[in-house]
Design a protein around this motif. Sequence first.
Motif, PDB file in Angstrom:
ATOM      1  N   VAL A  80       0.857  -1.182   0.000  1.00  0.00           N
ATOM      2  CA  VAL A  80       0.000   0.000   0.000  1.00  0.00           C
ATOM      3  C   VAL A  80       0.895   1.233   0.000  1.00  0.00           C
ATOM      4  O   VAL A  80       1.825   1.336   0.813  1.00  0.00           O
ATOM      5  N   LEU A  81       0.635   2.149  -0.919  1.00  0.00           N
ATOM      6  CA  LEU A  81       1.423   3.373  -1.035  1.00  0.00           C
ATOM      7  C   LEU A  81       0.548   4.574  -0.717  1.00  0.00           C
ATOM      8  O   LEU A  81      -0.510   4.759  -1.321  1.00  0.00           O
ATOM      9  N   GLU A  82       0.993   5.401   0.229  1.00  0.00           N
ATOM     10  CA  GLU A  82       0.336   6.670   0.562  1.00  0.00           C
ATOM     11  C   GLU A  82       1.423   7.727   0.691  1.00  0.00           C
ATOM     12  O   GLU A  82       1.786   8.137   1.807  1.00  0.00           O
ATOM     13  N   PRO A  83       2.004   8.180  -0.406  1.00  0.00           N
ATOM     14  CA  PRO A  83       3.146   9.108  -0.342  1.00  0.00           C
ATOM     15  C   PRO A  83       2.760  10.457   0.264  1.00  0.00           C
ATOM     16  O   PRO A  83       1.702  11.005  -0.041  1.00  0.00           O
ATOM     17  N   SER A  84       3.634  10.956   1.121  1.00  0.00           N
ATOM     18  CA  SER A  84       3.357  12.225   1.791  1.00  0.00           C
ATOM     19  C   SER A  84       3.352  13.397   0.814  1.00  0.00           C
ATOM     20  O   SER A  84       2.704  14.420   1.073  1.00  0.00           O
ATOM     21  N   PHE A  85       4.041  13.261  -0.316  1.00  0.00           N
ATOM     22  CA  PHE A  85       4.110  14.381  -1.264  1.00  0.00           C
ATOM     23  C   PHE A  85       2.907  14.424  -2.201  1.00  0.00           C
ATOM     24  O   PHE A  85       2.815  15.322  -3.038  1.00  0.00           O
ATOM     25  N   ILE A  86       1.993  13.444  -2.095  1.00  0.00           N
ATOM     26  CA  ILE A  86       0.724  13.497  -2.841  1.00  0.00           C
ATOM     27  C   ILE A  86      -0.399  13.295  -1.836  1.00  0.00           C
ATOM     28  O   ILE A  86      -0.847  12.161  -1.607  1.00  0.00           O
ATOM     29  N   PRO A  87      -0.858  14.333  -1.190  1.00  0.00           N
ATOM     30  CA  PRO A  87      -1.924  14.191  -0.187  1.00  0.00           C
ATOM     31  C   PRO A  87      -3.192  13.570  -0.787  1.00  0.00           C
ATOM     32  O   PRO A  87      -3.515  13.795  -1.952  1.00  0.00           O
ATOM     33  N   ARG A  88      -3.858  12.755   0.012  1.00  0.00           N
ATOM     34  CA  ARG A  88      -5.132  12.128  -0.334  1.00  0.00           C
ATOM     35  C   ARG A  88      -5.008  11.135  -1.498  1.00  0.00           C
ATOM     36  O   ARG A  88      -5.988  10.811  -2.158  1.00  0.00           O
ATOM     37  N   PHE A  89      -3.799  10.631  -1.717  1.00  0.00           N
ATOM     38  CA  PHE A  89      -3.563   9.619  -2.749  1.00  0.00           C
ATOM     39  C   PHE A  89      -3.253   8.291  -2.078  1.00  0.00           C
ATOM     40  O   PHE A  89      -2.467   8.236  -1.124  1.00  0.00           O
ATOM     41  N   ARG A  90      -3.856   7.226  -2.602  1.00  0.00           N
ATOM     42  CA  ARG A  90      -3.616   5.895  -2.056  1.00  0.00           C
ATOM     43  C   ARG A  90      -3.619   4.883  -3.185  1.00  0.00           C
ATOM     44  O   ARG A  90      -4.514   4.882  -4.026  1.00  0.00           O
ATOM     45  N   ALA A  91      -2.626   4.013  -3.221  1.00  0.00           N
ATOM     46  CA  ALA A  91      -2.560   2.957  -4.231  1.00  0.00           C
ATOM     47  C   ALA A  91      -2.192   1.652  -3.552  1.00  0.00           C
ATOM     48  O   ALA A  91      -1.430   1.637  -2.575  1.00  0.00           O
ATOM     49  N   SER A  92      -2.731   0.558  -4.060  1.00  0.00           N
ATOM     50  CA  SER A  92      -2.420  -0.750  -3.488  1.00  0.00           C
ATOM     51  C   SER A  92      -2.359  -1.792  -4.593  1.00  0.00           C
ATOM     52  O   SER A  92      -3.056  -1.690  -5.605  1.00  0.00           O
ATOM     53  N   VAL A  93      -1.519  -2.787  -4.391  1.00  0.00           N
ATOM     54  CA  VAL A  93      -1.414  -3.920  -5.291  1.00  0.00           C
ATOM     55  C   VAL A  93      -1.304  -5.181  -4.448  1.00  0.00           C
ATOM     56  O   VAL A  93      -0.529  -5.222  -3.480  1.00  0.00           O
ATOM     57  N   ASP A  94      -2.088  -6.201  -4.769  1.00  0.00           N
ATOM     58  CA  ASP A  94      -2.058  -7.467  -4.035  1.00  0.00           C
ATOM     59  C   ASP A  94      -1.951  -8.627  -5.006  1.00  0.00           C
ATOM     60  O   ASP A  94      -2.530  -8.600  -6.100  1.00  0.00           O
ATOM     61  N   TYR A  95      -1.226  -9.641  -4.587  1.00  0.00           N
ATOM     62  CA  TYR A  95      -1.191 -10.911  -5.304  1.00  0.00           C
ATOM     63  C   TYR A  95      -1.870 -11.950  -4.420  1.00  0.00           C
ATOM     64  O   TYR A  95      -1.539 -12.088  -3.237  1.00  0.00           O
ATOM     65  N   VAL A  96      -2.817 -12.682  -4.987  1.00  0.00           N
ATOM     66  CA  VAL A  96      -3.612 -13.647  -4.225  1.00  0.00           C
ATOM     67  C   VAL A  96      -3.445 -15.026  -4.841  1.00  0.00           C
ATOM     68  O   VAL A  96      -3.552 -15.189  -6.057  1.00  0.00           O
ATOM     69  N   ASP A  97      -3.192 -16.012  -3.982  1.00  0.00           N
ATOM     70  CA  ASP A  97      -3.038 -17.392  -4.431  1.00  0.00           C
ATOM     71  C   ASP A  97      -3.889 -18.271  -3.521  1.00  0.00           C
ATOM     72  O   ASP A  97      -3.652 -18.332  -2.311  1.00  0.00           O
ATOM     73  N   ILE A  98      -4.916 -18.930  -4.078  1.00  0.00           N
ATOM     74  CA  ILE A  98      -5.820 -19.775  -3.303  1.00  0.00           C
ATOM     75  C   ILE A  98      -5.845 -21.163  -3.920  1.00  0.00           C
ATOM     76  O   ILE A  98      -6.087 -21.310  -5.119  1.00  0.00           O
ATOM     77  N   LYS A  99      -5.605 -22.167  -3.119  1.00  0.00           N
ATOM     78  CA  LYS A  99      -5.671 -23.562  -3.561  1.00  0.00           C
ATOM     79  C   LYS A  99      -6.697 -24.280  -2.695  1.00  0.00           C
ATOM     80  O   LYS A  99      -6.487 -24.470  -1.496  1.00  0.00           O
ATOM     81  N   LEU A 100      -7.812 -24.642  -3.297  1.00  0.00           N
ATOM     82  CA  LEU A 100      -8.908 -25.293  -2.585  1.00  0.00           C
ATOM     83  C   LEU A 100      -8.940 -26.765  -2.972  1.00  0.00           C
ATOM     84  O   LEU A 100      -9.106 -27.106  -4.151  1.00  0.00           O
ATOM     85  N   ASN A 101      -8.769 -27.634  -2.020  1.00  0.00           N
ATOM     86  CA  ASN A 101      -8.745 -29.080  -2.259  1.00  0.00           C
ATOM     87  C   ASN A 101     -10.076 -29.717  -1.885  1.00  0.00           C
ATOM     88  O   ASN A 101     -10.789 -29.229  -0.998  1.00  0.00           O
TER      89      ASN A 101
END
Length: 302
Positions: A80-101
């Motif tokens: 999650v990125l919330e840089p102080s030099f860009i107020p009110r900006f938020r970016a996130s990236v997630d990798y999800v891996d699910i193995k259901l047996n």
Amino acid sequence: PAITEAFNPSSDFFGFAVDPCDAANLGNGPDPATRAANCASIGLPANFDSLSSSRSFKQAIAGNPSLRNEKADSWTVGVVLEPSFIPRFRASVDYVDIKLNDVIDQLSGDQVVANCYDSADFPNNEFCGRIVRDAYDADGTQNDGQLTFIETGYFNSAQLRYKGYLASVDYRIPVPSIATDGQIGINVSYQYLDELTSRADANSAPSHTEGSIGYSKHKGVLTVNYSQPTFGFFTQLSYIGKAKIDTQVPDDYYPDGLNNIPSVVFVNMGANFDIDERFELRLTVDNVFDKQPPYPYPASGG
């Protein structure tokens, strides 16, 4: 397992089924070589003409008291990125891996037959025991080699696997020149579906669903809105990437390239007004431009 999944009484019906041993289907599936070898092992010729898709035959659906619990292993990593030099900006990236047996699935007649003939342990898997087929002796009789019965129902499929990337960007921009508390919001959410596969049993090749209708590899939503204490409006663009009717058949299986479904963008808009302190009016219009989904599209879901 739910009570219905485990103990649903058997009931008969007449239905159709896609026969994987039919000449038109022999080269499809997750592993066409295994399918062709299994069909040949019971004496069916490569030019076999199945009638199961054009005339109904007896089938049954029943619960399965031998069902096992589902178990899953999953992990996620993200930033999650919330840089102080860009107020009110938020970016996130997630990798999800699910193995259901031991996935509990309700399988259709098509799936039961396909899982039987697409497995490396044919004919000893649990699906083949639920199928009855006439013997084939090439004497010209119409019923030679035809499917005559399938028991469908609930099964423990070996595995369901999901891998994907999820990203989101949110940015709020004050606009005091329009209203003291007014602001413009920009939000983008995106999913890349890297893998969505299932295995009927441990000896089957994985069946790929990613990239099919309803499971496009690329999906995204862009929302731009303006808000102030008594008024607001938004515009939303919903993007659904290109897809295929069936990811496990050659592109020339369907005529005129129909297996390839183009991408589409739907536009939604809305507004809200405060009439007084106790009353608010909202108006939302989905699919403002009456965009039709690409043909063919599913009758339900997706």
